[in-house]
Design an enzyme around this catalytic site. Sequence first.
Site, short mmCIF file in Angstrom:
data_model
loop_
_atom_site.label_atom_id
_atom_site.label_comp_id
_atom_site.label_asym_id
_atom_site.label_seq_id
_atom_site.Cartn_x
_atom_site.Cartn_y
_atom_site.Cartn_z
N HIS A 467 0.83 -1.21 0.00
CA HIS A 467 0.00 0.00 0.00
C HIS A 467 0.87 1.27 0.00
O HIS A 467 0.72 2.15 -0.85
CB HIS A 467 -0.92 -0.01 1.24
CG HIS A 467 -1.81 1.19 1.36
ND1 HIS A 467 -3.14 1.16 1.02
CD2 HIS A 467 -1.55 2.45 1.78
CE1 HIS A 467 -3.66 2.37 1.23
NE2 HIS A 467 -2.72 3.16 1.70
N GLU A 468 1.78 1.33 0.96
CA GLU A 468 2.63 2.53 1.05
C GLU A 468 3.55 2.66 -0.16
O GLU A 468 3.86 3.75 -0.62
CB GLU A 468 3.45 2.52 2.35
CG GLU A 468 2.63 2.56 3.63
CD GLU A 468 1.55 3.64 3.65
OE1 GLU A 468 1.74 4.70 3.02
OE2 GLU A 468 0.51 3.42 4.29
N HIS A 471 1.74 4.39 -2.92
CA HIS A 471 1.87 5.85 -2.77
C HIS A 471 3.25 6.31 -3.25
O HIS A 471 3.38 7.33 -3.93
CB HIS A 471 1.73 6.24 -1.29
CG HIS A 471 0.33 6.27 -0.78
ND1 HIS A 471 -0.70 6.93 -1.40
CD2 HIS A 471 -0.21 5.73 0.35
CE1 HIS A 471 -1.81 6.80 -0.70
NE2 HIS A 471 -1.54 6.07 0.37
N HIS A 474 3.56 6.72 -6.89
CA HIS A 474 2.88 7.95 -7.31
C HIS A 474 3.83 9.15 -7.16
O HIS A 474 3.84 10.06 -7.99
CB HIS A 474 1.63 8.14 -6.43
CG HIS A 474 0.56 8.97 -7.06
ND1 HIS A 474 -0.64 9.23 -6.42
CD2 HIS A 474 0.48 9.61 -8.24
CE1 HIS A 474 -1.40 9.98 -7.21
NE2 HIS A 474 -0.74 10.23 -8.31
#
Length: 676
Positions: A467-468, A471, A474
């Site tokens: 998940h991290e 990010h 991105h």
Amino acid sequence: MSNPLLDEFKTPFSTAPFSKIKNHHFKPAFIEGIKLAKDEIDAIANNIAAPTFENTLLALEFGGKKLDRMSSVFFNLNSAETNDEIQKIAQEISPMLSEFSNDVRLNELLFKRVKQIYEGKDALNLTTEQDTLLTNSYKSFVRNGANLNEDDKTELRKTDSELSKLKLTFGEHVLAETNAFELHLTDKNDLKGLPENTLEAAQLTAKEKDKEGYIFTLDYPSYIPFMMYADNRTLRKKMAIAFGEKAFKNNKNDNQQILLNIVKLRNKRANLLGYKTHSHFVLEERMAENPKIVIDFLEDLLTKAKPAAEEEFKKLSDFAKRDGIKKLQKWDSAYYSEKLKTALFDLEEEQLKPYFKLQNVIEGVFEVANKLYDLVFEEIYTVDKYHADVKTFKVTDTSGNYIAILYADFFPRKGKRDGAWMTSFKGQWMEDGENSRPHISIVCNFTKPTETKPSLLTFNEVTTLFHEFGHALHGMLANTNYPSLSGTNVYWDFVELPSQLLENWCYEKEALNLFAKHFETNEPIPMELVDKIKKASNFLEGMQTLRQLSLGILDMNYHSKDPSEIKNVKEFETLSFKNTQLFPDIKENCMSTSFSHIFQGGYSSGYYSYKWAEVLDADAFALFIENGIFDKPTAQKFKDNVLSKGGTDKPMKLYVNFRGKKPNNTALLKRAGLLK
């Protein structure tokens, strides 16, 4: 005397020189940084030349760089490696930064220039990105008081200054409460049910504190296995109450009045600016647009999830009754969920951990990024770190072009707040023909290595890392002209799409085969275990959805209504949870007083965005399933239209450019098993 925060960062890749930065450098650096930035603002505002995109918008966008860099260094340290001194400095400089921000947004000459360009923009032939920058800039003035009269501007400044301090205090109290509790056990009978590696970690914690026996804390890697495996129900209850009563004990760390002050000041600020509530203010700049859309969205999901959640809760309660548990309590939830999962799927968390050595999972997520986006990660040792635990990586593409620096900080410690997050020490932008690349950081609180074993992750920790890292992609793959539109600078209900999308790879055989290998034998994870992970992927999904929705509803109740009526935080929270509550209430506990996402972080009127982005990520992943999870053209489309574009265009437009259509919640409901 030179100050490393004010000097050019003459370091490899211009990274932050942590070893040279001392606490006494921060306040003088901020005073000087604000002065330099103010001089730049004054020069733009007082420019006698007619306002243009270049002499006003671009000058504003690229001004204050030193102040931005030192702010990111300081506030990231305050989250990941803080102490009393840093917290004291934060309380002093936050109002100064708030005041500076108001000085910019309430500067009449500056606003006049921006407004003139905005009103004449049709004649300027701007690109989409330039148009977004101009519109955002104009709106940020209007939405932060540029049109107010002088009295209201003064009131706004006062409100912003108070809010900046209250949010910090809220977080400090939660951290202090987390650090203040320990469960110290010396009787072996109290440890029944706990896995060997959990015991070893607790023994290590006790040893670090010069104590005999075992110490369990409220840090997730200690708290969660205790709640999941400890047979002693009385001790589980003790831990659960300690976790749930953080900052709700009427002591010096109590957050009840602080959070009430925060919601009242936010509402007052929104009213000053002409908005009905804080939610109306926030959601104007979100995909969801207004509180009604968010509340309808949450209610719609609640209608679909609640029957499933109630059915799951009944199954869990019936299962626990075999042990003589007449009424299932919150401290039974993780314990019996794990036992029921084992009974239904023959799958135990402890079976999986040997296959998820942290180092292997890191290499796995890197390989997934390589297969999807042609990224290469090389651990480097020439970059300064703020703590010995931190790992640093140089990120390039397969042609050797420099893409980013990545910091990774994985283990809990006293100066680090709980949870997991991605942040940056430097953004990405283009200036003078040069593409200035970002410095990205992921911060987690994972199971630490012990004296005999490396760090072995729970499956939940594996999905958290992915998940991290979503990010982080991105941030790392950002490729825009302007820093304020780069990377994760997107609408808040769009920001979770890349992170939640990447979690999907954790459930796929093709991805797990890359990294899930036994830490001792290097044997790949058996296929039957992968099948079980897949089958169990929506185990108790209804209950988990209900939990997320309850927090989204609580957030909206605080922020989409007039908060002046709230007299008692606990009563207000209990009423908010009425339609989503499954377990009996615990009178000593209160979620709100440690709900850092909305009272310290940026998720106020935004907690719904996790579920909102799940609709997007399920819909997006359906395309990867269709074409292959490592299909290069699909990944390239996602990179070109979402990951690299930041906030340069409206999120729905970016999404449709990638997907070819608008999303619907069918894929999410199917994946969650809520749609038969």
